[in-house]
Design an enzyme around this catalytic site. Sequence first.
Site, PDB file in Angstrom:
ATOM      1  N   HIS A   1       8.176   6.509  -5.306  1.00  0.00           N
ATOM      2  CA  HIS A   1       7.905   5.260  -6.018  1.00  0.00           C
ATOM      3  C   HIS A   1       8.405   5.449  -7.453  1.00  0.00           C
ATOM      4  CE1 HIS A   1       5.293   2.302  -8.101  1.00  0.00           C
ATOM      5  NE2 HIS A   1       5.156   1.714  -6.929  1.00  0.00           N
TER       6      HIS A   1
ATOM      7  N   CYS B   1       9.238  -1.163  -5.439  1.00  0.00           N
ATOM      8  CA  CYS B   1       9.263  -0.199  -6.549  1.00  0.00           C
ATOM      9  C   CYS B   1       9.795   1.150  -6.081  1.00  0.00           C
ATOM     10  CB  CYS B   1       7.889  -0.032  -7.196  1.00  0.00           C
ATOM     11  SG  CYS B   1       7.218  -1.561  -7.834  1.00  0.00           S
TER      12      CYS B   1
HETATM   13  N1  C6P Z   1       2.645   0.920  -4.822  1.00  0.00           N
HETATM   14  C1  C6P Z   1       3.189  -0.921  -3.357  1.00  0.00           C
HETATM   15  O1  C6P Z   1       3.167  -2.113  -3.040  1.00  0.00           O
HETATM   16  P1  C6P Z   1      -0.431   1.983  -9.374  1.00  0.00           P
HETATM   17  O2  C6P Z   1       0.396   0.743  -9.586  1.00  0.00           O
HETATM   18  O3  C6P Z   1      -0.468   2.872 -10.582  1.00  0.00           O
HETATM   19  O4  C6P Z   1      -1.767   1.716  -8.806  1.00  0.00           O
HETATM   20  O5  C6P Z   1       0.320   2.802  -8.202  1.00  0.00           O
HETATM   21  C2  C6P Z   1       1.667   3.128  -8.330  1.00  0.00           C
HETATM   22  C3  C6P Z   1       2.161   3.784  -7.086  1.00  0.00           C
HETATM   23  C4  C6P Z   1       2.504   5.116  -7.118  1.00  0.00           C
HETATM   24  N2  C6P Z   1       2.904   5.759  -6.020  1.00  0.00           N
HETATM   25  C5  C6P Z   1       2.992   5.149  -4.828  1.00  0.00           C
HETATM   26  C6  C6P Z   1       3.415   5.935  -3.633  1.00  0.00           C
HETATM   27  C7  C6P Z   1       2.679   3.790  -4.731  1.00  0.00           C
HETATM   28  O6  C6P Z   1       2.760   3.187  -3.552  1.00  0.00           O
HETATM   29  C8  C6P Z   1       2.265   3.078  -5.886  1.00  0.00           C
HETATM   30  C9  C6P Z   1       1.977   1.608  -5.830  1.00  0.00           C
HETATM   31  C10 C6P Z   1       2.399  -0.478  -4.563  1.00  0.00           C
HETATM   32  O7  C6P Z   1       3.817  -0.080  -2.721  1.00  0.00           O
HETATM   33  C11 C6P Z   1       2.654  -1.363  -5.743  1.00  0.00           C
HETATM   34  S1  C6P Z   1       4.278  -1.208  -6.364  1.00  0.00           S
END
Ligand code: C6P
Length: 418
Positions: free
Chosen positions: A135, A376
């Site tokens: 990500h 992302c």
């Molecule tokens: N993925 C998805 O729809 P946050 O935004 O900090 O809570 O998480 C970020 C993040 C980091 N690593 C991984 C593997 C993730 O999947 C995510 C968040 C969401 O896939 C929103 S982009």
Amino acid sequence: MSTTANRVGSVAVGFDAVGFSQDFPALHQLVHGKPLVYLDNAATSQKPRSVIDAITRFYEEDCSNIHRGVHLLSERATKAYEEVRLAVQQFIHAARPAEVIFVRGTTEAINLVAQSYGRTHVKTGDAVLVSAMEHHSNIVPWQILCEEKGSKLRVIPMNDRGELLLEEYEKLLTPETKLVAVAHVSNVLGTVNPVKQIIRMAHEYGIPVLVDGAQAVPHLQVDVQDLDCDFYAFSGHKMYGPTGIGILYGKKRLLEAMPPYQGGGDMISSVTFEKTTYNSLPHKFEAGTPNISGVIGLGAAIKYLARVGLDNVATHEHDLLAYATEQITRFSGVRVIGTAQAKAAVLSFVLDGIHPHDIGTILDHEGIAVRTGHHCAQPVMQFFGIPATTRASFALYNTEAEVDVLLRGIAKVQEMFA
Ligand code: C6P
């Protein structure tokens, strides 16, 4: 939009997903006149009533700042906040509560490590190793660091199924590599990476490992001591807790040696204009008034998951994923993106000649919430030579009948574009 509706569902043998769904108020509504089928759980899960009530109760009864007041409300709030730290410690099997840092989410946890550990340990010419399926949250913080330090970002490659190539990984464990940062579960491919092995291999070369557990903690039992990871990052909102709260786990020895990430209240021991000394762990990394209600909500989410049982959740979601994958591959013109042996709760796919945004829009009109786009993880899209995917992601309250609704929705999309 929010009319109450009977949920589409069936009771799976031994696991009452429909029954559990009753705990989640937001699931019981009509979307465009159809019962909501919520399959966007990897983006954020819905919240059970117990989490919503815990947050409301905090604001109605205990609302106060923590670690500051001697008055009763502050004592109650502080106690509740610190009890959640103990619950998180148990949840991930950390050795000590001091190793559990409350942050905003996975993104902030990784940035904290990059800015604090990374800026101290990564020097010009060094390298940080990430994987091909990360990500952006586990790429960009390291790029910022590497740009500042004149160091390199190196990438563990994967195969067409979305599995990391461990022989190639081993070759990248060179003396320049100062940290490995890898996802436990991919948010696009659903791959469950062999993080225990990845960590063991890195440790053989004395390299610490950060695991991005954002997509793992809602689906798998995580034991940070068994994994022997150095850092583990995750968010509350993907595991039935509120947004704006997450966890950085770090080994005490590493956290103690790291400089603070942010300065402010609560993270100090004493301050003069000449010199400041810092508070002990975990407070050194929790500057300012934290997300107290978020922590309380996360505590309720952990309790809820414990009641349902993570092993039961994992089995149920595994069955759903297997069913959905088997059924979707019967369609012509469907390509599943991410076909690893070990997968969790995520089904990404593309349909020949139809853009995922069109798929998502049509499915939305059928009441089905999925995510479309690059999720992302643009390098994953580049690897597979696609602009975007449609992603259905499962949670404990989803049912086979809901998968059937999705499949009917996909058939409708294909008919419309035929
Ligand atoms: N993925 C998805 O729809 P946050 O935004 O900090 O809570 O998480 C970020 C993040 C980091 N690593 C991984 C593997 C993730 O999947 C995510 C968040 C969401 O896939 C929103 S982009």
